[in-house]
Design an enzyme around this catalytic site. Structure first.
Site, short mmCIF file in Angstrom:
data_model
loop_
_atom_site.label_atom_id
_atom_site.label_comp_id
_atom_site.label_asym_id
_atom_site.label_seq_id
_atom_site.Cartn_x
_atom_site.Cartn_y
_atom_site.Cartn_z
N LYS A 154 52.28 -23.45 72.11
CA LYS A 154 52.30 -24.13 71.39
C LYS A 154 53.55 -24.87 71.77
O LYS A 154 54.63 -23.76 71.59
CB LYS A 154 53.15 -23.89 69.48
N ILE B 290 45.92 -6.45 46.41
CA ILE B 290 46.44 -7.27 46.26
C ILE B 290 46.47 -8.28 47.68
O ILE B 290 46.73 -9.64 47.40
CB ILE B 290 47.97 -7.17 45.85
N VAL C 42 48.71 -16.43 55.99
CA VAL C 42 48.91 -18.49 56.13
C VAL C 42 49.62 -17.42 57.15
O VAL C 42 50.42 -16.49 56.65
CB VAL C 42 49.32 -19.54 54.96
N GLY D 50 52.29 -4.93 53.24
CA GLY D 50 51.95 -5.01 55.48
C GLY D 50 51.01 -5.94 54.58
O GLY D 50 49.76 -6.75 56.01
N LEU E 114 58.71 -13.76 52.47
CA LEU E 114 58.23 -13.95 50.77
C LEU E 114 59.01 -14.22 49.94
O LEU E 114 59.36 -14.30 49.65
CB LEU E 114 56.96 -13.99 50.92
N ALA F 49 51.58 -21.09 62.51
CA ALA F 49 52.64 -21.63 63.40
C ALA F 49 54.10 -20.95 64.40
O ALA F 49 54.58 -20.59 62.51
CB ALA F 49 52.50 -22.67 63.00
N ILE G 124 58.48 -17.44 60.08
CA ILE G 124 58.40 -15.76 60.45
C ILE G 124 59.49 -16.41 61.77
O ILE G 124 60.26 -14.43 61.39
CB ILE G 124 57.06 -16.56 61.53
C1 LIG Z 1 51.39 -22.31 52.97
C2 LIG Z 1 51.75 -21.50 53.57
C3 LIG Z 1 51.60 -22.32 54.77
C4 LIG Z 1 53.02 -21.28 55.78
N1 LIG Z 1 52.84 -21.79 57.32
C5 LIG Z 1 53.52 -21.08 57.95
C6 LIG Z 1 53.51 -21.48 59.59
O1 LIG Z 1 52.62 -21.74 60.16
N2 LIG Z 1 54.49 -20.64 60.08
C7 LIG Z 1 55.05 -19.01 59.74
O2 LIG Z 1 55.87 -19.11 60.57
N3 LIG Z 1 55.15 -19.53 58.19
C8 LIG Z 1 54.01 -19.48 57.21
N4 LIG Z 1 54.47 -19.69 55.69
C9 LIG Z 1 54.60 -19.16 55.54
C10 LIG Z 1 53.87 -17.00 56.17
O3 LIG Z 1 53.19 -16.85 55.69
C11 LIG Z 1 55.09 -16.09 55.56
O4 LIG Z 1 56.16 -15.50 55.93
C12 LIG Z 1 54.79 -14.21 56.37
O5 LIG Z 1 52.89 -13.85 56.40
C13 LIG Z 1 54.80 -13.36 55.32
O6 LIG Z 1 54.39 -13.09 54.77
P1 LIG Z 1 55.32 -11.42 53.86
O7 LIG Z 1 54.73 -10.14 54.94
O8 LIG Z 1 56.29 -12.17 53.26
O9 LIG Z 1 53.95 -11.51 52.30
P2 LIG Z 1 52.40 -11.32 52.27
O10 LIG Z 1 51.70 -11.32 53.06
O11 LIG Z 1 52.34 -11.75 50.89
O12 LIG Z 1 52.25 -9.90 52.21
C14 LIG Z 1 52.37 -8.94 50.61
C15 LIG Z 1 52.10 -7.82 51.52
O13 LIG Z 1 52.90 -7.01 49.23
C16 LIG Z 1 51.72 -6.65 50.06
N5 LIG Z 1 51.76 -5.83 47.96
C17 LIG Z 1 52.26 -6.74 46.93
N6 LIG Z 1 52.69 -6.34 45.91
C18 LIG Z 1 51.88 -5.34 45.92
C19 LIG Z 1 52.32 -3.57 45.56
N7 LIG Z 1 52.36 -4.04 43.92
N8 LIG Z 1 51.38 -2.61 45.51
C20 LIG Z 1 51.10 -2.66 46.97
N9 LIG Z 1 51.39 -3.28 48.03
C21 LIG Z 1 51.75 -5.01 47.40
C22 LIG Z 1 50.34 -6.73 49.62
O14 LIG Z 1 49.28 -5.96 49.30
C23 LIG Z 1 50.95 -7.56 51.11
O15 LIG Z 1 50.34 -6.78 52.04
C24 LIG Z 1 53.72 -20.72 55.50
C25 LIG Z 1 53.25 -20.14 54.22
C26 LIG Z 1 52.61 -20.87 53.01
C27 LIG Z 1 52.08 -19.70 51.35
#
Ligand SMILES: Cc1cc2nc3c(=O)[nH]c(=O)nc-3n(C[C@H](O)[C@H](O)[C@H](O)COP(=O)(O)OP(=O)(O)OC[C@H]3O[C@@H](n4cnc5c(N)ncnc54)[C@H](O)[C@@H]3O)c2cc1C
Lengths: 478, 506
Positions: B77, B41, B46, B11, B332, B49, B345
């Site tokens: 932006k 978790i 982050v 999420g 990610l 942008a 994003i």
């Molecule tokens: C330092 C940094 C800076 C960034 N800056 C930018 C930016 O400026 N612009 C941009 O476009 N992107 C940026 N990004 C990338 C951006 O943050 C991610 O692409 C975006 O947040 C998507 O993350 P996600 O949803 O894939 O993962 P996460 O946010 O990690 O979400 C993972 C989800 O999976 C769930 N989950 C995991 N394991 C389990 C489990 N076992 N059981 C149940 N639930 C689980 C967690 O609860 C969570 O809801 C940045 C990333 C980093 C690291």
């Protein structure tokens, strides 16, 4: 340190040479001197540029100084809504490979999916350019988006020989030196060409040599640039006078031994025939190798047109590639003797333009039950990219596109449908859409196209009126 | 019978963007969508942008722009300001927009190069409406009349990513997405096919699905931990592998651009939202310790910190298969490229778009997977080359990290691009990929890679005509911008301001 490019020598006397000369003369400042070494007889293969262009030719010709009114005035060029392929690989396969703007999409459903799994509707019934082409009518597509004809696009039906002459007359108004001689010898050293000795014992020098000498590629060959052959065919052509009506389509008839194309320009019919190389069967023809040079730019020598590649004129691919060669060159006129960057970029894009245009041709021959004859069997060729294009279309009607293709998504969809390729799995969103709604929309579209086409004048009538109008208004050069 | 139930694991931004898009697109399909996430978790928290493409994502969902901005504390932006990248002390803006307009089919920058090589010393950025507007803190929506200079730019947002996830969650839940709170403790597979069948949560509950979207973040719980899709490691080219992030109080009005400041080891971002500023330092653990990184970040903030600094560990690269069996990795879990150009994003969005386009009617087959994987591969690779450009188009050699980049052998595609630019101001273009020639030009010129030549077609006009033309363009840009509204005023008049901004307190 850098010695600027001041002298350019274009070697060749056919369409490639004059298109290149026209383009360069417009793009370069007067300080750069342009010479055409008009080698006799280099136009003898010009008919292999085919007799059709794609819609992109309009803007390209305009840019190189040949406006549409000029083109109509100086040649017998006619308009083309596309190519009508008939008995293609089997007696029952026929379709109009027309030119069309992007198809309408509704509710996330790409247009082509309306036709999946149906036998009662064919894509081409809903394409105004195909319908107008079949009825032999023509009018310029208007700008207003609401009118069905605005979705049509058009190219030209032309004679390469006439086009070449027209370009000569357009170019001659600029400061170009023309010398007509055979090449006796091309002098080369490790950096490229340092002189061309002509039959009258002159030694011509230049900073950049452009090889437009046709399939022999006299300059590139002197630089030991190999030709990669793809397949050999036998080709012949002839021009005969013809009376109207002139269809705004090129006709291509398939047969077991090859195909025959008929192109009606104004007052003439050009017939072009291709078969396998068995000369017993096709006596009048000459053998032609399709393929490309390993590199089209080597040292200080760059090739355009047939000197770079000879591609099957079964589609507008030859003219598309010639246009691409010239446009690529225009963006890469070297700045100094060191042409490494230019050569690398030219070759990279040449490679990809050729590959992509060739994919379309290969797709035209990719028939699983193609006739078991040398011509059709030799034409079979399926690399990874073509496999991906066809298999994705057949899987879910997904258009696969690569960077900077000359043939666009619509060309490919029309091709797949025309070839009788079936989409196996219906698009997910098409499944959700209301069939009655789709049916009624299609019916409306078909009706409005039919009405439009009924109101359009016969192609030859339209052209005569247009020319009379242009003359009255004195449009185009006096 | 095809897909009946889609299960989204995660999420974060990826999970909720996917849930929102699918629930919208699949509205009439009868397919049910569930999303599992674990508060325990949490998310990376982050990613603030974005790139302009996100506007099409929101628009396709029918989201009202002002409402969305208010809900996510968003600002507009216009680009990213890069400080200290070419040399320490330099700065430039990579705008979402063009540099002038083509004249006689020749791009304006060729004329600019001609002027520059004969002594004219006005930066290319003075001809960019987006750059100048950003520098003056101005903003308005692009004009729809393409003849006007005010039409020559695009824009994105800077927002609070957890608020964006909340916003999309409300959107998705409203369209029937069922959210389950809980931690996945076991993943079950079909013995014969290897397909994932269901997830077991710590509550003992099972969540079944026909198609799983793995949005579980870096861990790739399904795609990697279960299916071992493999990871292509790109740290050889982009060695930064850690980040520390912290929000702080804003000082002054929010700027309509993100800032990325190069450091001796890595770089630091600054993202202005309406109510606060997001900051972070991306670095390479081989060259600097976590403690020093933390001090560097905390020592360079413009206001008091608003939360404990958050540490993140990553490895640059991409999943070898983004779609394997019945699992599609989005976010990610699909791969990571450092946020230097705010591309993550965008890559989520590309993944969702490709999935929708290829959405299987019936069961997915190998061809669907193959196509999806090829498309995503290309997207990732093209972003990688562009990011790398920032590190190698530089004169810096004041640390081990910068020297590492100096000695690196570049991917061929990137090397020839740089050579083509340097020799004649040529930018080989592609159609498929996010960054078009103006972006490359912004970085090249901004980081002092200036061409030795220009397209000779720019000689068709006399120098004085070009000079007049450039002068008029620059004046038009300046004058038009002087009349443009201030960024915060625009946010307010647009109805997108949060109470703090309305009262003018930050
Ligand atoms: C330092 C940094 C800076 C960034 N800056 C930018 C930016 O400026 N612009 C941009 O476009 N992107 C940026 N990004 C990338 C951006 O943050 C991610 O692409 C975006 O947040 C998507 O993350 P996600 O949803 O894939 O993962 P996460 O946010 O990690 O979400 C993972 C989800 O999976 C769930 N989950 C995991 N394991 C389990 C489990 N076992 N059981 C149940 N639930 C689980 C967690 O609860 C969570 O809801 C940045 C990333 C980093 C690291």
């Amino acid at each position: 340190m850098d010695k600027p490019v001041k002298d350019i020598l274009i070697c060749g006397g056919g369409l490639a040479a004059w298109i290149t000369a026209a383009a360069l003369s417009r793009a370069l400042p007067d300080e750069v001197s342009l010479t055409v070494l008009d080698i006799p007889d280099t136009d003898k293969f010009d008919m292999l540029y085919g007799t059709v262009t794609a819609p992109a030719a309009y803007g390209f010709f305009l840019e190189i100084g040949l406006s549409e009114p000029d083109l109509l005035r100086l040649t017998h060029t006619a308009f083309s809504f596309g190519t009508h392929y008939m008995q293609w690989g089997s007696p029952s396969r026929s379709w109009v490979q027309c030119h069309h703007l992007p198809f309408p999409a509704r509710d996330n459903v790409p247009f082509v999916h309306y036709f999946t799994g149906r036998t009662d509707a064919r894509l081409e019934d809903f394409l105004v350019s195909a319908q107008a082409g079949l009825r032999g009518v023509f009018a310029h597509p208007p700008e207003q988006a609401r009118i069905p004809l605005s979705r049509a696009e058009y190219g030209y039906l032309f004679s390469p020989i006439e086009l070449c002459n027209a370009l000569k007359s357009v170019v001659s108004s600029r400061n170009i030196t023309v010398k007509a001689h055979e090449i006796r010898c091309v002098r080369t050293n490790e950096t490229g060409i340092f002189g061309i000795e002509t039959a009258d014992e002159k030694n011509l020098q230049a900073d950049l040599f452009i090889d437009c000498s046709g399939p022999d590629a006299k300059l590139l060959t002197a630089l030991n640039t190999a030709f990669t052959p793809e397949r050999e065919v036998r080709a012949s052509w002839q021009c005969l006078p013809s009376a109207p009506p002139w269809p705004p389509l090129r006709n291509v008839h398939g047969s077991d031994r090859g195909w025959t194309a008929g192109t009606s320009v104004r007052g003439q019919k050009i017939t072009f025939q291709i078969s396998d190389t068995d000369s017993e069967h096709h006596k009048s023809g000459r053998n032609i190798l399709f393929g490309k040079r390993e590199k089209a730019w080597v040292g200080n020598c760059v090739a355009t047109g047939h000197a770079a590649s000879v591609i099957d004129p079964v589609s507008p691919a030859p003219m598309m590639l010639l246009q691409r060669d010239v446009e690529r060159l225009l963006g890469l006129i070297p700045l100094s003797e060191d042409m490494t960057v230019e050569a690398r970029e030219y070759n990279r894009r040449f490679e990809s333009d050729f590959e992509h245009a060739n994919l379309f041709n290969q797709a035209l021959y990719a028939i699983d039950d193609a006739p078991d004859t040398p011509f059709w069997q030799q034409a079979q060729s399926r690399g990874d990219k073509l496999r991906r294009k066809i298999s994705q279309f057949e899987n879910r009607g997904i258009p696969v596109a690569f960077d900077m293709e000359s043939f666009n998504e619509e060309d490919w969809s029309i091709l797949h449908f025309g070839m009788g390729r079936k989409i196996k799995n219906r698009n997910f969103f098409a499944e959700l859409a209301d069939t009655r709604d789709i049916d009624s929309n299609l019916a409306k579209l078909k009706q409005s196209i039919a009405q439009t086409v009924l109101k359009m004048p016969p192609h030859h009538v339209y052209i005569s009126k247009l020319i009379a109008y242009l003359e009255r208004k004195n449009v185009g050069r006096a | 019978m095809g897909i009946q139930h889609i299960c989204i694991l995660g999420g974060g931004t990826a999970g909720w963007m996917t849930a929102a898009a699918l629930s919208h697109k699949l509205q009439k399909s009868g397919i049910s969508i569930g999303l599992v996430e674990s508060e325990q978790i949490g998310t990376v928290g982050v990613g603030e942008a974005t790139l302009p493409h996100i506007r099409y994502f929101n628009r396709a969902l029918g989201i009202n722009e002002a409402e969305f901005m208010k809900a996510t504390n968003a600002t507009f932006k216009l680009g990213i300001e890069f400080c200290d990248w070419g040399r320490v002390g330099d700065s430039y803006i990579h705008p979402f927009g063009d540099f002038g307009k083509p004249v006689r089919n020749i791009e304006f920058y060729h004329y600019w190069n001609r002027l520059r090589l004969s002594g004219h010393d006005v930066g290319l950025d003075e001809y960019s409406y987006a750059v100048m507007a950003a520098e003056h803190g101005k903003f308005h929506l692009p004009d729809s009349d393409t003849k006007k200079i005010e039409s020559t730019f695009s824009y994105a947002y800077q927002f609070d990513s957890s608020l964006y996830a909340d916003f999309l969650r409300a959107f998705a839940e409203h369209r029937g997405v069922k959210r389950t709170e809980g931690r996945v403790i076991e993943v079950q597979q079909d013995n014969a096919t290897g397909h994932i069948t269901r997830l077991k949560l710590d509550s003992g509950e099972y969540i079944a699905g026909d198609l799983f979207i793995d949005c579980s973040g870096f861990r790739g719980l399904l795609i990697e931990q279960k299916l071992s899709a493999g990871y292509e490691d790109w740290s050889e080219w982009l060695p930064c592998n850690r980040a520390i992030a912290v929000p702080c109080e804003a000082s002054g009005k929010p700027l309509p651009y993100t800032r990325a400041t190069a450091r001796k080891v890595g770089w630091q971002w600054r993202i202005p939202l309406q109510h606060r500023t997001g900051n972070g330092y991306v670095y390479c653990s081989e060259f600097v310790s976590d403690d020093v990184a933390r001090e560097t970040l905390l020592g360079s903030l413009e206001g008091n910190i608003l939360a404990e600094p958050n540490r993140l560990y990553f490895k640059t690269g991409r999943r070898k298969k983004f779609w394997d069996k019945n699992v599609v990795a989005v976010g990610l879990s699909a791969g990571f490229l450092e946020p230097l150009e705010s591309t993550s994003i965008h890559l989520i969005q590309e993944g969702i778009t490709a999935l929708v386009e290829l959405f299987p009617n019936g069961h997915a087959n190998d061809l669907d997977m193959e196509e999806y994987n090829l498309r995503m591969e290309l997207q990732f690779e093209r972003v990688r080359d562009f990011l790398l450009l920032h590190y190698v188009a530089t004169q810096r050699d004041d640390s081990d990290m910068w020297r590492y980049f100096r000695n690196m052998s570049l991917p061929d595609s990137l090397r020839s691009k740089i050579e083509a630019w340097l020799s004649r101001g040529l930018v080989p273009a592609y159609e498929r990929g996010v960054f078009l020639p103006p972006s490359w030009i912004a970085v090249f010129t901004g980081q002092n890679l200036l061409p030795r030549g220009y397209d000779p077609r720019a000689n068709l006009l006399s120098r004085s005509r070009i000079s007049d033309m450039a002068h008029i363009l620059r004046r038009t840009v300046r004058e038009t911008i002087s009349r443009a509204p201030d960024h915060s005023d625009f946010i307010r008049s647009y109805g997108a301001a949060i109470p703090e901004l309305v009262s003018g307190s930050p």
